[in-house]
Structures are given as C-alpha cells and as structure tokens.
Design a protein around this motif. Structure first.
Motif, PDB file in Angstrom:
ATOM      1  N   UNK A 131      12.889 -18.763  38.969  1.00  0.00           N
ATOM      2  CA  UNK A 131      13.251 -17.537  39.844  1.00  0.00           C
ATOM      3  C   UNK A 131      13.801 -16.485  39.131  1.00  0.00           C
ATOM      4  N   UNK A 132      14.371 -16.701  37.770  1.00  0.00           N
ATOM      5  CA  UNK A 132      15.066 -15.929  36.927  1.00  0.00           C
ATOM      6  C   UNK A 132      13.868 -14.843  36.119  1.00  0.00           C
ATOM      7  N   UNK A 133      12.733 -15.559  35.791  1.00  0.00           N
ATOM      8  CA  UNK A 133      11.545 -14.788  35.435  1.00  0.00           C
ATOM      9  C   UNK A 133      11.020 -13.624  36.418  1.00  0.00           C
ATOM     10  N   UNK A 134      11.081 -14.139  37.560  1.00  0.00           N
ATOM     11  CA  UNK A 134      10.702 -13.056  38.531  1.00  0.00           C
ATOM     12  C   UNK A 134      11.574 -11.847  38.359  1.00  0.00           C
ATOM     13  N   UNK A 135      12.638 -11.668  38.207  1.00  0.00           N
ATOM     14  CA  UNK A 135      13.384 -10.636  38.122  1.00  0.00           C
ATOM     15  C   UNK A 135      13.331  -9.899  37.141  1.00  0.00           C
ATOM     16  N   UNK A 157      11.213  -6.245  38.327  1.00  0.00           N
ATOM     17  CA  UNK A 157      12.420  -6.084  38.594  1.00  0.00           C
ATOM     18  C   UNK A 157      12.795  -4.723  39.648  1.00  0.00           C
ATOM     19  N   UNK A 158      11.710  -4.198  40.198  1.00  0.00           N
ATOM     20  CA  UNK A 158      11.925  -3.162  41.291  1.00  0.00           C
ATOM     21  C   UNK A 158      11.999  -3.928  42.467  1.00  0.00           C
ATOM     22  N   UNK A 159      11.707  -5.322  42.642  1.00  0.00           N
ATOM     23  CA  UNK A 159      12.084  -5.974  43.930  1.00  0.00           C
ATOM     24  C   UNK A 159      13.557  -6.611  43.966  1.00  0.00           C
ATOM     25  N   UNK A 160      14.278  -6.209  42.991  1.00  0.00           N
ATOM     26  CA  UNK A 160      15.632  -6.671  42.798  1.00  0.00           C
ATOM     27  C   UNK A 160      16.720  -5.632  42.538  1.00  0.00           C
ATOM     28  N   UNK A 220      18.490  -9.909  32.291  1.00  0.00           N
ATOM     29  CA  UNK A 220      17.667 -11.043  32.543  1.00  0.00           C
ATOM     30  C   UNK A 220      17.223 -11.717  31.548  1.00  0.00           C
ATOM     31  N   UNK A 221      16.879 -10.963  30.658  1.00  0.00           N
ATOM     32  CA  UNK A 221      16.459 -11.600  29.241  1.00  0.00           C
ATOM     33  C   UNK A 221      17.573 -12.417  28.500  1.00  0.00           C
ATOM     34  N   UNK A 222      18.823 -11.989  28.500  1.00  0.00           N
ATOM     35  CA  UNK A 222      19.821 -12.743  27.876  1.00  0.00           C
ATOM     36  C   UNK A 222      20.321 -13.790  28.855  1.00  0.00           C
ATOM     37  N   UNK A 223      19.997 -14.003  30.135  1.00  0.00           N
ATOM     38  CA  UNK A 223      20.212 -15.273  30.931  1.00  0.00           C
ATOM     39  C   UNK A 223      18.953 -16.257  30.700  1.00  0.00           C
TER      40      UNK A 223
END
Length: 228
Positions: free
Chosen positions: A107-111, A115-118, A130-133
């Motif tokens: 789920x985090x990878x999809x962000x 990213x334009x979807x979020x 997101x990379x840090x997460x």
C-alpha cells in the motif's frame, strides 16, 4: 484444483506474486494478458471481473478473485500449501505478515509509484516522505521476530509477495539512489535464496525479469505486454 485457473496479468505487476505461487504449487493455469498500454484494465470486460480496475484477477471454479493477498490465501488454502493450516499455532503469524505485506508495504509502495492518485499538489514531497516510510518499514521487517518465513528454504505465500515488492522498490522508486537492498542483510539473503527457486525462475523467464529478479533487478523485457 482440477480445473485450469486463468490468471489475468501484466508483466512485472502484482500478478507476478500470484504467478510465482501458481508455479510453486504446480497448479495448471492459463495466462490472459491485460494490455496496460491500452488501459485494458479499465475495459468493461475486465471491470466485470474486478470492479477496481486493478491487476491481477484469478478466475477460479468459484468465480473471479481479486486482491493479491486474497488470491494467495485462496490458493494456499485450496492446495494446503504455502501457508500453515487453519489449526496451526503458526497460522496467525503467517496471516499477519501476509496482510502486512498487502496493506502496509504494498500500500505504501503505491503512493510512491502513483503519487498523483494521492495528492493534488506537488508529488515530490509525497514521494520523499513515502521513501522514508518504506525505509522504516523495511527496517522493521528485516528485524522482525515471528517472521521465520523470511529465513525459510521452502516457498511461502508471504515469500511470493515479498520478492516482487523488493524488486519494485529498486526499479520503480522514482529515484535511483534511495534503495540499496544491502542495507537489509536478512532481506538480501531472502531475495538471493528465493530467486534460485525453480518456481521463481520459471515466472521470471515468462515475464523477462532476468537472472536475479529480486537481489539485482533490471527492468523487465517481457515477451508480451508492458509493465507500465
């Protein structure tokens, strides 16, 4: 699973996790290409199988099943392989990691990938966060207790999921310098071990993923279709 299953797939997409599981199980199956270059996942016919318009779908004797973790769990329980049986004391831990991979890591990878979807604003700040997460989550997984499947020699549903997720971090992260699998030695050993399995090699060959699809991944060169 006497009836042949039909996997609706695109190269190097989430369907790869399911293809690996099918190969691990030795289940007879057919593949149906979902042509992403033509947005086939948004077609009326495909939406009748998966109203989310996402890949994969597995057609089964009981009807179509979507969501990668759900398909992996259905396959595992039907074949009585890749996951501990329902009455096993190890079942809860296996389930928690399968759904962690789906809900948290994937789920985090999809962000990161979409990213334009979020956000309706700038995408780079979201990608950086997101990379840090993802780094934090991979730190957690590398050190996780009650995750013996990471070190197991046999195929598991969780392993079928994690291998591709590690690959996609390296290839589709939007920045070449944020991800180095060597930072997580336990996960690197997992990747090196699982990609030697014949099931993974067959799946990698079918989708043009190269000889080291997880430990040293390269962009795919599929015989049909497009990864993006």
């Amino acid at each position: 699973m006497a009836q042949t299953l039909r996997l609706h797939y695109a190269p190097d997409n989430a369907s790869l996790c399911v293809r690996i599981a099918l190969e691990e199980l030795g289940s007879p199956y057919q593949t149906v290409l979902v042509d992403r270059s033509k947005q086939a996942q948004r077609s009326e016919a495909y939406l009748a199988l998966n109203p989310n318009g996402l890949i994969p779908v597995l057609e089964t004797p009981h009807g179509p099943v979507f969501e990668t973790a759900a398909i992996l769990l259905w396959l595992s329980d039907t074949a009585e392989q890749l996951m501990p049986p329902p009455d096993s004391p190890d079942r809860a831990h296996a389930l928690q990691w399968l759904f962690w991979l789906s809900n948290t890591l994937h789920g985090t990878q999809r962000m990161l990938f979409y990213p334009d979807q979020y956000t309706t604003g700038e995408v780079e700040p979201l990608r950086a966060a997101t990379r840090r997460r993802l780094v934090d989550k991979l730190d957690l997984l590398n050190d996780a207790k009650h995750a013996s499947w990471i070190d197991a020699d046999e195929g598991t549903a969780q392993g079928c999921y994690l291998g591709p997720l590690l690959r996609w971090c390296a290839i589709y992260g939007g920045s070449p310098d944020w991800f180095d699998l060597a930072r997580w030695p336990r996960l690197l050993k997992f990747a090196e071990r699982i990609e030697k399995r014949q099931a993974v090699q067959r799946a990698a060959s079918a989708e043009g993923l190269g000889a080291k699809p997880f430990s040293a991944p390269q962009p795919c060169d599929p015989p049909e279709g497009s990864a993006v």
